[in-house]
Design a protein around this motif. Sequence first.
Motif, PDB file in Angstrom:
ATOM      1  N   GLU A   1       1.689   1.714  -3.185  1.00 52.13           N
ATOM      2  CA  GLU A   1       3.011   2.327  -3.188  1.00 52.13           C
ATOM      3  C   GLU A   1       3.317   2.862  -1.790  1.00 52.13           C
ATOM      4  N   PRO A   2       4.595   2.839  -1.395  1.00 53.60           N
ATOM      5  CA  PRO A   2       4.949   3.284  -0.041  1.00 53.60           C
ATOM      6  C   PRO A   2       4.790   4.795   0.129  1.00 53.60           C
ATOM      7  N   VAL A   3       4.054   5.191   1.175  1.00 54.70           N
ATOM      8  CA  VAL A   3       3.781   6.588   1.471  1.00 54.70           C
ATOM      9  C   VAL A   3       5.052   7.427   1.577  1.00 54.70           C
ATOM     10  N   GLY A   4       6.081   6.879   2.216  1.00 49.61           N
ATOM     11  CA  GLY A   4       7.301   7.656   2.445  1.00 49.61           C
ATOM     12  C   GLY A   4       8.114   7.913   1.185  1.00 49.61           C
ATOM     13  N   ILE A   5       7.874   7.163   0.129  1.00 46.05           N
ATOM     14  CA  ILE A   5       8.681   7.263  -1.089  1.00 46.05           C
ATOM     15  C   ILE A   5       7.888   7.878  -2.237  1.00 46.05           C
ATOM     16  N   VAL A   6       6.630   7.496  -2.335  1.00 45.92           N
ATOM     17  CA  VAL A   6       5.793   7.970  -3.432  1.00 45.92           C
ATOM     18  C   VAL A   6       4.803   9.007  -2.913  1.00 45.92           C
ATOM     19  N   GLY A   7       4.969  10.237  -3.357  1.00 46.16           N
ATOM     20  CA  GLY A   7       4.080  11.319  -2.930  1.00 46.16           C
ATOM     21  C   GLY A   7       2.711  11.196  -3.579  1.00 46.16           C
ATOM     22  N   LYS A   8       1.775  12.003  -3.070  1.00 48.03           N
ATOM     23  CA  LYS A   8       0.404  11.957  -3.582  1.00 48.03           C
ATOM     24  C   LYS A   8       0.362  12.248  -5.089  1.00 48.03           C
ATOM     25  N   GLY A   9       1.090  13.264  -5.501  1.00 43.98           N
ATOM     26  CA  GLY A   9       1.118  13.648  -6.912  1.00 43.98           C
ATOM     27  C   GLY A   9       1.637  12.533  -7.804  1.00 43.98           C
ATOM     28  N   GLU A  10       2.730  11.910  -7.369  1.00 35.11           N
ATOM     29  CA  GLU A  10       3.320  10.815  -8.144  1.00 35.11           C
ATOM     30  C   GLU A  10       2.356   9.630  -8.223  1.00 35.11           C
ATOM     31  N   PHE A  11       1.665   9.361  -7.107  1.00 30.00           N
ATOM     32  CA  PHE A  11       0.710   8.245  -7.105  1.00 30.00           C
ATOM     33  C   PHE A  11      -0.433   8.532  -8.081  1.00 30.00           C
ATOM     34  N   GLU A  12      -0.916   9.787  -8.081  1.00 29.04           N
ATOM     35  CA  GLU A  12      -1.988  10.150  -9.015  1.00 29.04           C
ATOM     36  C   GLU A  12      -1.524  10.010 -10.463  1.00 29.04           C
TER      37      GLU A  12
END
Length: 156
Positions: A114-125
Amino acid sequence: SRYVKNGDTVLDLGCGPGFFTIPMARMVGEKGTVIAVDLQEEMLALARQAAEKEGLASRIRFHRSSDNSLDLDLSPAISFALAFHVLHETGDPATLLSELHHVLRPGGLLLVAEPVGIVGKGEFEQTLAMAMEAGFRETDRPFILLSRAALLKKGS
């Protein structure tokens, strides 16, 4: 590649104009298949044009998904699926992850980026938690430029 081998059946989710579809079609060879999935007919048309230009179209199955489902009637035969910068754009990532789990063969791999600029760490988790719910386990966090990425495996 370490994920895609000659003769494999692989899936490119949100294939777009074929940026990954084409190299994957080279990797699977004449006996392999790439299933290129996209929501947009225009993107599938662009990917098909690129594949024809490279002489690889016969190795690729182009498939239009719906927003919330792969809409794929497949037995679990896929050894590797790629979801590159696409899950955050879908209507229902949990359903897609569970469908991807279903079509992967035992031991099959899913690479989520997922793109770093759009998807934050929390959302990725959260996305990874959905993947675990679907039956995946995490095997690696490969480095992919400007991305949060995880390699997931379907249990045997």
